[in-house]
Write a protein that holds these residues in place. Structure first.
Motif, short mmCIF file in Angstrom:
data_model
loop_
_atom_site.label_atom_id
_atom_site.label_comp_id
_atom_site.label_asym_id
_atom_site.label_seq_id
_atom_site.Cartn_x
_atom_site.Cartn_y
_atom_site.Cartn_z
N THR A 120 24.93 28.22 20.51
CA THR A 120 23.61 28.20 20.86
C THR A 120 23.04 28.92 21.30
OG1 THR A 120 23.95 27.36 23.09
CG2 THR A 120 23.80 25.75 21.83
N ALA A 121 21.74 30.02 21.55
CA ALA A 121 21.02 31.06 21.47
C ALA A 121 21.18 31.64 23.19
CB ALA A 121 19.42 30.57 20.93
N GLY A 122 21.14 30.14 24.26
CA GLY A 122 20.69 30.40 25.09
C GLY A 122 22.69 30.55 25.69
N GLY A 123 23.41 29.86 25.14
CA GLY A 123 24.93 30.43 25.72
C GLY A 123 25.40 31.27 25.11
N LYS A 124 24.64 32.04 24.05
CA LYS A 124 25.13 33.91 23.65
C LYS A 124 24.60 34.35 25.02
CE LYS A 124 25.87 32.39 18.15
NZ LYS A 124 25.43 32.96 17.57
N ILE A 125 23.35 34.21 25.60
CA ILE A 125 22.64 35.06 26.16
C ILE A 125 23.63 34.86 27.26
CG2 ILE A 125 20.15 35.56 27.26
CD1 ILE A 125 18.90 34.63 24.55
N PHE A 126 23.48 33.63 27.86
CA PHE A 126 24.36 33.85 28.75
C PHE A 126 25.81 34.63 28.73
CE2 PHE A 126 27.30 30.95 31.19
CZ PHE A 126 26.43 31.60 32.62
N THR A 127 26.25 34.26 27.52
CA THR A 127 27.66 34.92 28.26
C THR A 127 27.52 36.53 27.40
OG1 THR A 127 29.00 32.91 25.98
CG2 THR A 127 29.51 34.89 25.81
N PHE A 128 26.57 36.94 27.27
CA PHE A 128 26.60 38.25 27.29
C PHE A 128 26.68 38.71 28.30
CE2 PHE A 128 23.58 41.58 27.74
CZ PHE A 128 24.10 42.80 27.14
N CYS A 129 25.10 38.20 29.62
CA CYS A 129 25.27 38.27 30.88
C CYS A 129 26.78 38.45 31.72
CB CYS A 129 24.48 37.77 31.60
SG CYS A 129 22.75 37.85 31.34
N ILE A 130 27.50 37.42 31.18
CA ILE A 130 28.62 37.05 32.24
C ILE A 130 29.99 38.54 31.80
CG2 ILE A 130 30.56 35.66 32.40
CD1 ILE A 130 28.66 34.27 33.63
N LEU A 131 29.30 38.54 30.51
CA LEU A 131 30.48 39.17 30.06
C LEU A 131 30.15 41.44 30.50
CD1 LEU A 131 30.58 39.77 26.06
CD2 LEU A 131 32.39 39.31 27.21
N ILE A 132 29.38 41.26 30.97
CA ILE A 132 28.45 42.11 31.62
C ILE A 132 29.38 42.00 33.36
CG2 ILE A 132 26.19 43.80 32.48
CD1 ILE A 132 27.14 43.68 29.86
N ILE A 133 29.26 40.84 33.84
CA ILE A 133 29.81 41.25 34.78
C ILE A 133 30.88 40.91 34.87
CG2 ILE A 133 29.87 38.73 37.07
CD1 ILE A 133 27.22 38.10 36.12
N GLY A 134 32.23 40.47 33.79
CA GLY A 134 33.35 40.76 33.91
C GLY A 134 33.81 42.22 33.80
N VAL A 135 33.12 43.34 33.40
CA VAL A 135 33.02 44.36 33.38
C VAL A 135 33.76 44.91 34.50
CG1 VAL A 135 32.99 46.64 32.66
CG2 VAL A 135 32.44 44.91 30.91
N GLY A 136 32.29 44.52 35.43
CA GLY A 136 32.93 44.38 36.56
C GLY A 136 34.15 44.84 38.08
N ILE A 137 34.06 42.93 37.20
CA ILE A 137 35.44 42.18 37.52
C ILE A 137 36.70 42.84 37.16
CG2 ILE A 137 37.22 40.18 37.80
CD1 ILE A 137 34.07 39.13 37.64
N VAL A 138 36.52 43.77 36.26
CA VAL A 138 38.01 44.52 35.38
C VAL A 138 37.84 45.07 36.42
CG1 VAL A 138 39.26 45.41 33.96
CG2 VAL A 138 37.89 42.75 33.34
N THR A 139 37.25 46.45 36.58
CA THR A 139 37.12 47.41 37.16
C THR A 139 37.47 47.70 38.94
OG1 THR A 139 35.01 48.14 37.14
CG2 THR A 139 36.08 48.03 35.17
N ILE A 140 36.56 46.66 39.57
CA ILE A 140 36.88 46.81 40.47
C ILE A 140 38.41 47.34 41.68
CG2 ILE A 140 36.43 45.58 42.89
CD1 ILE A 140 33.46 44.53 42.01
N PRO A 141 38.81 46.00 40.81
CA PRO A 141 40.36 45.92 42.00
C PRO A 141 41.07 47.08 41.22
CG PRO A 141 39.83 44.01 40.31
CD PRO A 141 39.26 44.82 40.16
N ALA A 142 40.24 47.85 40.15
CA ALA A 142 41.67 49.40 39.76
C ALA A 142 41.10 50.37 40.49
CB ALA A 142 40.72 49.80 38.31
N GLY A 143 40.00 50.04 40.81
CA GLY A 143 38.90 51.07 41.85
C GLY A 143 39.85 51.27 43.32
N LEU A 144 40.30 50.03 43.23
CA LEU A 144 40.71 49.44 45.08
C LEU A 144 41.72 49.74 45.48
CD1 LEU A 144 38.86 45.89 45.55
CD2 LEU A 144 38.34 48.19 46.49
N VAL A 145 42.95 50.01 44.43
CA VAL A 145 43.76 50.17 44.21
C VAL A 145 44.27 51.81 44.42
CG1 VAL A 145 46.24 49.87 43.16
CG2 VAL A 145 45.39 47.83 43.00
#
Length: 241
Positions: free
Chosen positions: A197-222
């Motif tokens: 669905t269009a709404g699901g795809k837009i929501f997925t885009f937002c989650i992917l942007i957040i996901g990039v931060g979730i992946v990079t934050i631990p690397a910076g902390l470590v």
């Protein structure tokens, strides 16, 4: 004698301490190789017999090491319930439970032998630095995991309400949607579950942007905590000199 044993197992700057460390490291690696060989199909009975002999030998050595560490510890109970103490116990416990568990339960419990790999942390300076770094950044990691869990739940609930009507079999509930949330937030994206669905795809885009931060934050902390761990080690060396 107690002080000599403590220097043997805890001080790897002496010749005897280094030799002890190398022997234990070699036995850990060989026991893990033997454990892996046991999983090979159509392995001969004779090979299994020799592997059992070697396993017994390793457990005897690891048991002696464990008892020595308990004996020389200033606070034995603190060591027993510490990270290293639990790992040392898990490395030998499956062997002693052979007579108390049935065969199927034994096979399931023997998987704890893989914890011997974690014993290597004690005998490697670089791995020890990671352990020290984990202590430094422990509170930040706990906070990060809590925030990640919240995001996983929000992502699961959000995609469920967007996609449930369009794909009732795939997004049957928030629990079913959790798999999509995990692989999307971690930016793995297997492609087995995706929105249409269009709404699901837009929501997925937002989650992917957040996901990039979730992946990079631990690397910076470590990375930051490892640099701090190195500084601590250098200060300790300077104080000893």
């Amino acid at each position: 004698m107690k002080e000599e044993l403590r220097l043997l197992v805890e001080d790897n700057t002496t010749k005897k301490g280094k030799l002890f460390d190398y022997i234990i490291q070699a036995l850990i690696l060989l026991s893990l190789i033997a454990f892996s060989i046991e999983t090979l199909p159509n392995i001969s009975i004779e090979t299994i017999k020799y592997l059992d002999y070697f396993e017994t030998f390793c457990v005897i050595i690891f048991s002696i090491e464990y008892l020595i560490r308990v004996y020389v510890a200033k606070k034995p109970f603190k060591y027993i319930f510490s990270f290293y103490g639990i790992i040392d116990l898990l490395a030998i416990l499956p062997f002693y439970l052979k007579g108390t568990l049935d065969f199927r339960a034994l096979r399931a419990f023997r998987v704890f032998r893989i914890f011997r790999a974690l014993k290597l942390i004690r005998y490697n300076k670089a791995l020890h630095r990671f352990h020290l770094a984990a202590k430094i950044v422990r509170e930040e990691i706990v906070l990060f995991l809590i925030v990640t869990a919240i995001f996983v739940f929000l992502a699961s609930a959000g995609i469920y309400y967007f996609e449930n009507e369009a794909q009732p079999e795939v997004f049957a509930s928030i629990f079913h949607s959790a798999w999509w949330a995990v692989v999307t937030l971690t930016t793995v994206g297997y492609g087995d579950v995706y929105p249409i669905t269009a709404g699901g795809k837009i929501f997925t885009f937002c989650i992917l942007i957040i996901g990039v931060g979730i992946v990079t934050i631990p690397a910076g902390l470590v990375a930051t905590s490892l640099s701090k761990a190195r500084e601590i080690e250098e200060k300790e060396k300077e104080s000893m000199e």
